[in-house]
Design an enzyme around this catalytic site. Sequence first.
Site, mmCIF file in Angstrom:
data_model
loop_
_atom_site.group_PDB
_atom_site.id
_atom_site.type_symbol
_atom_site.label_atom_id
_atom_site.label_comp_id
_atom_site.label_asym_id
_atom_site.label_seq_id
_atom_site.Cartn_x
_atom_site.Cartn_y
_atom_site.Cartn_z
ATOM 1 C CB THR A 159 -31.153 30.192 -33.844
ATOM 2 O OG1 THR A 159 -31.829 29.398 -34.805
ATOM 3 C CG2 THR A 159 -31.751 31.581 -33.817
ATOM 4 C CB THR A 160 -28.227 30.121 -29.530
ATOM 5 O OG1 THR A 160 -29.608 29.783 -29.354
ATOM 6 C CG2 THR A 160 -27.729 30.815 -28.286
ATOM 7 C CE1 TYR A 210 -37.680 36.758 -48.571
ATOM 8 C CE2 TYR A 210 -36.214 35.604 -50.062
ATOM 9 C CZ TYR A 210 -37.031 36.692 -49.790
ATOM 10 O OH TYR A 210 -37.192 37.680 -50.720
ATOM 11 C CE1 TYR A 239 -35.192 24.944 -33.936
ATOM 12 C CE2 TYR A 239 -33.219 25.725 -35.062
ATOM 13 C CZ TYR A 239 -34.203 25.897 -34.113
ATOM 14 O OH TYR A 239 -34.192 27.025 -33.327
ATOM 15 N NE ARG A 288 -34.981 32.414 -33.632
ATOM 16 C CZ ARG A 288 -34.342 33.565 -33.481
ATOM 17 N NH1 ARG A 288 -33.950 34.233 -34.555
ATOM 18 N NH2 ARG A 288 -34.084 34.060 -32.281
ATOM 19 C CE LYS A 302 -33.823 23.964 -30.819
ATOM 20 N NZ LYS A 302 -32.745 24.950 -31.058
ATOM 21 C CB ILE A 355 -31.545 21.958 -28.425
ATOM 22 C CG1 ILE A 355 -31.329 20.497 -28.846
ATOM 23 C CG2 ILE A 355 -30.444 22.844 -29.000
ATOM 24 C CD1 ILE A 355 -31.383 20.257 -30.344
#
Length: 294
Positions: free
Chosen positions: A46-47, A109, A135, A140, A163, A205
């Site tokens: 994401t980052t 989604y 993850y 999100r 994560k 993380i």
Amino acid sequence: MSLLFEGVSAAVTTPFKGGELDLERLEQHLVFLKENNIQAFVMNGTTGESSTLSPAEKRQTLEVAVKVANGEIPVIAGTGTNNTQESIEASLAAQKVGVDGLLVITPYYNKTTQAGAIAHFTAIADAVELPIILYDVPGRTGMSLEAETVAELSQHSNIVALKDATGDLAHLTRMMNLVADDFAFYGGNDDIALPFYATGGQGLISVVANVIPNEQQELYELAQENPTAAMQLNRHLFSFTDEIGADLNPISVKAVVSHLGFGDYEVRLPLVTLDEDRVSELIEAYESLKEGLN
């Protein structure tokens, strides 16, 4: 316990210049992180604005990371999508580059059921020969993994860690009570890193580790050795961490990464940069933190 890594890894930002990858600045940033005690590179997450990167660009960032890591610290590639077959293809491509592990997000989604999540992650794990970190970031993706789902997935030989970016420490404890001791839990929330470690997490993380890698790793080590000193350091770090977390990731941390010289302050649409006043506030918070620690 044999861990993919222990302590703090960086969820590495991706620098752009005029809309294109700035691989020179990426390499410089990775060298800085490695020289400042980071325990792993987590790329194309994401980052790293992975949703805006082409497959060719993702391969390029991984190639740079593998080069800098030089087998001395692990490189973990974010390869998860909401398309199982696409995730498999991305995972195999990352494996070919020579990464050490994969970070695979829950479908977003379209989402899925718990049974679908098991089938999705199992299909990816069956297709690769690398350790996988699940993850879970419901803020999100709009879905989360139940403790029993994580327990079932943990039985796959290639699924070695999670994560956890839920921010729910009770949920973390439920999961820990259901998995074997050799399954690792890494935090995904900088602002609750210390309580995450106290609950039994093996590392983080981290977003803010892009700019304060030494300090973040020191916090982890103190949490194991000297909880009182860890609490003191956490208080020092918290104001900056809180400032970074106040804006959508990664638009805030990239402002500070740029301030350190590791690329222009540039993001890709649909993200937009912060205004100058807000950037000044973030840089002031960073400089204040560093001055207070010296």
